[in-house]
Write a protein that holds these residues in place. Structure first.
Motif, PDB file in Angstrom:
ATOM      1  N   GLN A   1      51.931 -33.270 119.223  1.00  0.00           N
ATOM      2  CA  GLN A   1      50.898 -32.637 118.412  1.00  0.00           C
ATOM      3  C   GLN A   1      51.457 -31.387 117.743  1.00  0.00           C
ATOM      4  O   GLN A   1      52.460 -30.826 118.205  1.00  0.00           O
ATOM      5  CB  GLN A   1      49.707 -32.265 119.296  1.00  0.00           C
ATOM      6  CG  GLN A   1      48.981 -33.469 119.868  1.00  0.00           C
ATOM      7  CD  GLN A   1      47.749 -33.078 120.646  1.00  0.00           C
ATOM      8  OE1 GLN A   1      47.596 -31.935 121.080  1.00  0.00           O
ATOM      9  NE2 GLN A   1      46.845 -34.022 120.828  1.00  0.00           N
ATOM     10  N   PRO A   2      50.851 -30.965 116.662  1.00  0.00           N
ATOM     11  CA  PRO A   2      51.289 -29.708 116.027  1.00  0.00           C
ATOM     12  C   PRO A   2      51.317 -28.567 117.038  1.00  0.00           C
ATOM     13  O   PRO A   2      50.425 -28.444 117.881  1.00  0.00           O
ATOM     14  CB  PRO A   2      50.227 -29.493 114.944  1.00  0.00           C
ATOM     15  CG  PRO A   2      49.759 -30.860 114.594  1.00  0.00           C
ATOM     16  CD  PRO A   2      49.774 -31.622 115.896  1.00  0.00           C
ATOM     17  N   GLY A   3      52.365 -27.768 116.950  1.00  0.00           N
ATOM     18  CA  GLY A   3      52.568 -26.687 117.896  1.00  0.00           C
ATOM     19  C   GLY A   3      53.408 -27.080 119.092  1.00  0.00           C
ATOM     20  O   GLY A   3      53.830 -26.208 119.867  1.00  0.00           O
ATOM     21  N   GLY A   4      53.665 -28.360 119.244  1.00  0.00           N
ATOM     22  CA  GLY A   4      54.446 -28.834 120.372  1.00  0.00           C
ATOM     23  C   GLY A   4      55.936 -28.641 120.175  1.00  0.00           C
ATOM     24  O   GLY A   4      56.393 -28.138 119.143  1.00  0.00           O
TER      25      GLY A   4
ATOM     26  N   ASP B   1      57.201 -25.191 117.970  1.00  0.00           N
ATOM     27  CA  ASP B   1      56.119 -24.993 117.010  1.00  0.00           C
ATOM     28  C   ASP B   1      56.200 -26.033 115.885  1.00  0.00           C
ATOM     29  O   ASP B   1      56.215 -25.696 114.696  1.00  0.00           O
ATOM     30  CB  ASP B   1      56.163 -23.572 116.430  1.00  0.00           C
ATOM     31  CG  ASP B   1      54.927 -23.235 115.615  1.00  0.00           C
ATOM     32  OD1 ASP B   1      55.028 -22.357 114.741  1.00  0.00           O
ATOM     33  OD2 ASP B   1      53.883 -23.873 115.842  1.00  0.00           O
ATOM     34  N   LEU B   2      56.269 -27.256 116.290  1.00  0.00           N
ATOM     35  CA  LEU B   2      56.442 -28.333 115.314  1.00  0.00           C
ATOM     36  C   LEU B   2      55.200 -28.515 114.451  1.00  0.00           C
ATOM     37  O   LEU B   2      54.057 -28.306 114.906  1.00  0.00           O
ATOM     38  CB  LEU B   2      56.763 -29.636 116.041  1.00  0.00           C
ATOM     39  CG  LEU B   2      58.194 -29.720 116.569  1.00  0.00           C
ATOM     40  CD1 LEU B   2      58.327 -30.811 117.618  1.00  0.00           C
ATOM     41  CD2 LEU B   2      59.175 -29.939 115.440  1.00  0.00           C
ATOM     42  N   LYS B   3      55.441 -28.907 113.223  1.00  0.00           N
ATOM     43  CA  LYS B   3      54.379 -29.121 112.247  1.00  0.00           C
ATOM     44  C   LYS B   3      54.498 -30.528 111.675  1.00  0.00           C
ATOM     45  O   LYS B   3      55.564 -31.147 111.751  1.00  0.00           O
ATOM     46  CB  LYS B   3      54.484 -28.079 111.131  1.00  0.00           C
ATOM     47  CG  LYS B   3      54.368 -26.643 111.631  1.00  0.00           C
ATOM     48  CD  LYS B   3      54.398 -25.670 110.501  1.00  0.00           C
ATOM     49  CE  LYS B   3      54.292 -24.244 111.006  1.00  0.00           C
ATOM     50  NZ  LYS B   3      53.054 -24.008 111.783  1.00  0.00           N
TER      51      LYS B   3
ATOM     52  N   VAL C   1      61.002 -38.456 115.084  1.00  0.00           N
ATOM     53  CA  VAL C   1      60.124 -37.359 115.496  1.00  0.00           C
ATOM     54  C   VAL C   1      58.848 -37.458 114.667  1.00  0.00           C
ATOM     55  O   VAL C   1      58.910 -37.467 113.428  1.00  0.00           O
ATOM     56  CB  VAL C   1      60.798 -35.992 115.273  1.00  0.00           C
ATOM     57  CG1 VAL C   1      59.793 -34.864 115.489  1.00  0.00           C
ATOM     58  CG2 VAL C   1      61.993 -35.844 116.205  1.00  0.00           C
ATOM     59  N   THR C   2      57.719 -37.546 115.347  1.00  0.00           N
ATOM     60  CA  THR C   2      56.424 -37.641 114.671  1.00  0.00           C
ATOM     61  C   THR C   2      55.527 -36.533 115.177  1.00  0.00           C
ATOM     62  O   THR C   2      55.310 -36.392 116.386  1.00  0.00           O
ATOM     63  CB  THR C   2      55.769 -39.005 114.929  1.00  0.00           C
ATOM     64  OG1 THR C   2      56.635 -40.045 114.475  1.00  0.00           O
ATOM     65  CG2 THR C   2      54.433 -39.103 114.197  1.00  0.00           C
TER      66      THR C   2
END
Length: 112
Positions: A13-16, A85-87, A108-109
């Motif tokens: 999820q975003p932020g992961g 902090d993935l987007k 990566v998704t």
């Protein structure tokens, strides 16, 4: 023969966060120049994300500086890409590259 094997991709999820690994063989790993690239969906071009030159000099693209960290373990012949902090825009297939050789890529998704 250079052999590169990536692992560590997945869905978050975003932020992961995720940590990618690239296990290398067939090279003098401690002195190697290696890079992490990514190919986003629908984009034919691969973008350089981070690289390490001659085993020590690490650089990042502006798009990931401060969020991604490249590191290496010479004892394991492995280079890592810690991604925090993935987007959603970080969604891509990530490839390891060294001496004109490429790994198979790891997906990566980022969604949710």
């Amino acid at each position: 023969q250079v052999d590169l094997v990536e692992s560590g991709g997945g869905s978050v999820q975003p932020g992961g966060s995720l940590r990618l690994s690239c296990a290398a063989s067939g090279i003098t790993f401690s002195l190697a120049t290696m890079g992490w690239y990514r190919q986003a969906p629908g984009n034919r071009r691969c973008e350089l994300v981070a690289s390490i030159k001659s085993g020590t000099n690490i650089t990042y693209s502006d798009s990931v500086a401060g969020r991604f960290t490249l590191s290496k373990d010479n004892a394991k012949n492995t280079v890592y890409l810690q991604m925090n902090d993935l987007k959603p825009e970080h969604t891509a297939v990530y490839y390891c590259h060294a001496y004109a050789s490429w790994g198979q890529g790891t997906q990566v998704t980022v969604s949710g």
